[in-house]
Every structure is written in structure tokens, then in C-alpha cells.
Enzyme design. Structure first.
Site, PDB file in Angstrom:
ATOM      1  N   THR A  70      -0.165   3.155  -5.277  1.00  0.00           N
ATOM      2  CA  THR A  70       1.291   3.291  -5.259  1.00  0.00           C
ATOM      3  C   THR A  70       1.807   3.700  -6.636  1.00  0.00           C
ATOM      4  OG1 THR A  70       3.315   2.225  -4.489  1.00  0.00           O
ATOM      5  CG2 THR A  70       1.793   0.846  -5.749  1.00  0.00           C
TER       6      THR A  70
ATOM      7  N   GLY B 121       3.850  -0.204  -1.363  1.00  0.00           N
ATOM      8  CA  GLY B 121       3.732  -0.718  -2.728  1.00  0.00           C
ATOM      9  C   GLY B 121       5.075  -0.733  -3.440  1.00  0.00           C
TER      10      GLY B 121
ATOM     11  N   VAL C  39       0.845  -1.190   0.000  1.00  0.00           N
ATOM     12  CA  VAL C  39       0.000   0.000   0.000  1.00  0.00           C
ATOM     13  C   VAL C  39       0.882   1.242   0.000  1.00  0.00           C
ATOM     14  CG1 VAL C  39      -1.905   1.167   1.176  1.00  0.00           C
ATOM     15  CG2 VAL C  39      -1.578  -1.299   1.493  1.00  0.00           C
ATOM     16  N   SER C  40       0.698   2.130  -0.978  1.00  0.00           N
ATOM     17  CA  SER C  40       1.398   3.410  -1.017  1.00  0.00           C
ATOM     18  C   SER C  40       2.918   3.192  -0.962  1.00  0.00           C
ATOM     19  CB  SER C  40       0.890   4.295   0.124  1.00  0.00           C
ATOM     20  OG  SER C  40       1.253   5.631  -0.058  1.00  0.00           O
ATOM     21  N   TRP C  41       3.603   3.710   0.064  1.00  0.00           N
ATOM     22  CA  TRP C  41       5.049   3.492   0.222  1.00  0.00           C
ATOM     23  C   TRP C  41       5.356   1.989   0.232  1.00  0.00           C
ATOM     24  CZ3 TRP C  41       7.973   0.971   3.921  1.00  0.00           C
ATOM     25  CH2 TRP C  41       9.319   1.311   4.030  1.00  0.00           C
TER      26      TRP C  41
END
Length: 285
Positions: A127, A105, A101-103
Site C-alpha cells: 500500500t 491499506g 492490503v493495497s486500497w
């Protein structure tokens, strides 16, 4: 009825790593979660609860976050991917499915690339491919670059609509609920995470990620504009893109809608194509 999480703090390479495992029935590869920047593992609990209770789930706090110790020197994504592989060894897991998820990812991409035999399928949520990404609005990114929202929850509540978008724009209770689960690892751990991603990009090796990949994007994500997720889906050979009607944290805010999409993807067994099937010969009597 899903089983409760089993929490353990393990020692790896001089670091204390806090882990949480929700036992499953072993029918499917366990799901390893790589969380967002500054995010302790409690923040993904609503998402985990929405998944099939039979699915085994592994979550952990990266160094410098939540209940894990903060290293004295910064790290990069390849080092963190190696740490994740060592953690799986320690917890006695072979192959897993991974979601980032996000970072997280970016870390999930690194893990899938560096340890292809350990990563069966890949889910990338909200991401990007790193340094080459099309950035969000400068004001949003500037707020994101500071750990203040994790250290001072009232500030996190105030800026949540701007940085997370989607449901956070409409429901102030969401930001309060989110802030109540935050367990800050302190400023240094947050800066180490920022450093890990500094100048990092996967764009030149995304085509080498062979795992079936599900790319999930929010259509109102101020941090990761949708075009970045389209780029990931285009560059990864076996990727499908699914756009969610929400913001950056759709895994939490739309957990009930997103979990079945992920479960369906994880359950699919892709059959290898038979290139030249032999025609069946009917024998005469």
C-alpha cells in the site's frame, strides 16, 4: 484445525454489510482485514488459512463490494473508518489488530489514526500514503482503474501478470484460481472505491500513528513501487519494513511464508523501556 467462518450480513446506517468471522481462542486481539479495491472477502481466505488457527479473524465486504449493498452516494476513507468502528461495536469487539492490503491499506491507516484506542497493532501490505505516492506504470494503473477484471474474469486472467507481477508472471494457474473466487459488486461500487481515494493522502499525519506497525512490500509490485513502502516505514514512528520476494498479491501467493512473519509481529509484547533503573543495593549484615 481452524474453525470455519461464520458469515453474517448486518445492517448499519442503511447499508447491508457482509461480514465473516473465524473464531479464535481469545488469547490475542482479533485481526481485522481491510481488503483491496473490488476484492470480496473470499479472496483473502488462502491468507487466513495460513495464519495460526487460534487467531480470531474478522473480514468484511466494504459497501459496493461482494455481498455488501452499494450506497447511492460515494464515500471517503474517514466515513469508511467510522463504518468499520460501528461494525466492530455491532459484532461486540473492543480492540483489534488491523491489516490493510493495497486500497485497504489506506483505509487501515485512516482507521488506526481516527480510532487509536480500537487499533492495537497495524500491518500495511502493498500500500501507500495515497496521492503523494510514486505511481506505477501508467498502463498498469489504467488497467487497475477499470472494474473490468472483476466483471469479466477472462480479462482478469489475461492482465494479471502485468498488474500483479511476482508469481503471477510465472504461473498462469494462479490467475485462474484468483478469478474463480471473484464476486463482483458491479461497476458503481468499484467507482465509489476509486472516489474514496481520490486526492486522499496520509503523509501529513503518518507521524501520529503510534501503533507498532509492520510494513510488508513486494519487490516486484507493478502497482505500488517499493519506494512507497519505504516512505511509509520511514514516516510511521514504530514501523518495521519487511520486503517479500514477490508481486502485489504476496499475501495470497506467498501466504505460507508471510503468515509466520505477521504472527510473530502480532505475538510480540513490547516492553516499555525503564529509563532510570534503580541500582540494587546490597545490604550488609
Amino acid at each position: 484445525m481452524s474453525l470455519p467462518f461464520v458469515f453474517r450480513t448486518i445492517e448499519l446506517d442503511g447499508q447491508s454489510i457482509r461480514t465473516a468471522v473465524r473464531p479464535g481462542n481469545g488469547q490475542m486481539a482479533p485481526l481485522l482485514i481491510f481488503n483491496g479495491i473490488g476484492a470480496n472477502l473470499e479472496l483473502v481466505m488462502p491468507f487466513v488459512r495460513a495464519l495460526d488457527p487460534d487467531l480470531e479473524v474478522i473480514a468484511f465486504d466494504v459497501p459496493g463490494v461482494g455481498g455488501s449493498s452499494t450506497p447511492s452516494t460515494p464515500y471517503r476513507f474517514p466515513g469508511l473508518a467510522k463504518l468499520a468502528a460501528r461494525m466492530l461495536d455491532y459484532l461486540d469487539y473492543g480492540q483489534v489488530n488491523a491489516i490493510g492490503v493495497s486500497w485497504g491499506g489506506a483505509l487501515a491507516q485512516q482507521f488506526a489514526h481516527d480510532y487509536p484506542e480500537r487499533c492495537k497493532k497495524l500491518v500495511l501490505a502493498a500500500t501507500s500514503a495515497g496521492a503523494v505516492m510514486v505511481p506505477g506504470k501508467p498502463r498498469v494503473l489504467w488497467r487497475m482503474a477499470s472494474p473490468r477484471r472483476y466483471i469479466q474474469p477472462s480479462y482478469g486472467v489475461q492482465i494479471a501478470p502485468d498488474i500483479y507481477g511476482g508469481a503471477f508472471r510465472r504461473d498462469p494457474k494462479l490467475a485462474l484460481a484468483h478469478a474463480s473466487k471473484v464476486r463482483s459488486g458491479g461497476k458503481m461500487g468499484y467507482y465509489w472505491q476509486l472516489f474514496a481515494g481520490l486526492g486522499w493522502t496520509s503523509i501529513h499525519w503518518l507521524h501520529k500513528i503510534r501503533q507498532p506497525t509492520l510494513v510488508l512490500a513486494g519487490d516486484d509490485d507493478p502497482l505500488i513501487p517499493l519506494i512507497n513502502m519505504r516512505l511509509l516505514a520511514w514516516r510511521i514512528p514504530n514501523a518495521d519494513l519487511h520486503v517479500i520476494d514477490d508481486g502485489h498479491l504476496f499475501l495470497v501467493t506467498r501466504a505460507e511464508a508471510v503468515a509466520p512473519i505477521i504472527m510473530k509481529f502480532l505475538a510480540e509484547e513490547r516492553q516499555r523501556a525503564v529509563m532510570h533503573p534503580q541500582p540494587s543495593v546490597t545490604r550488609g549484615h
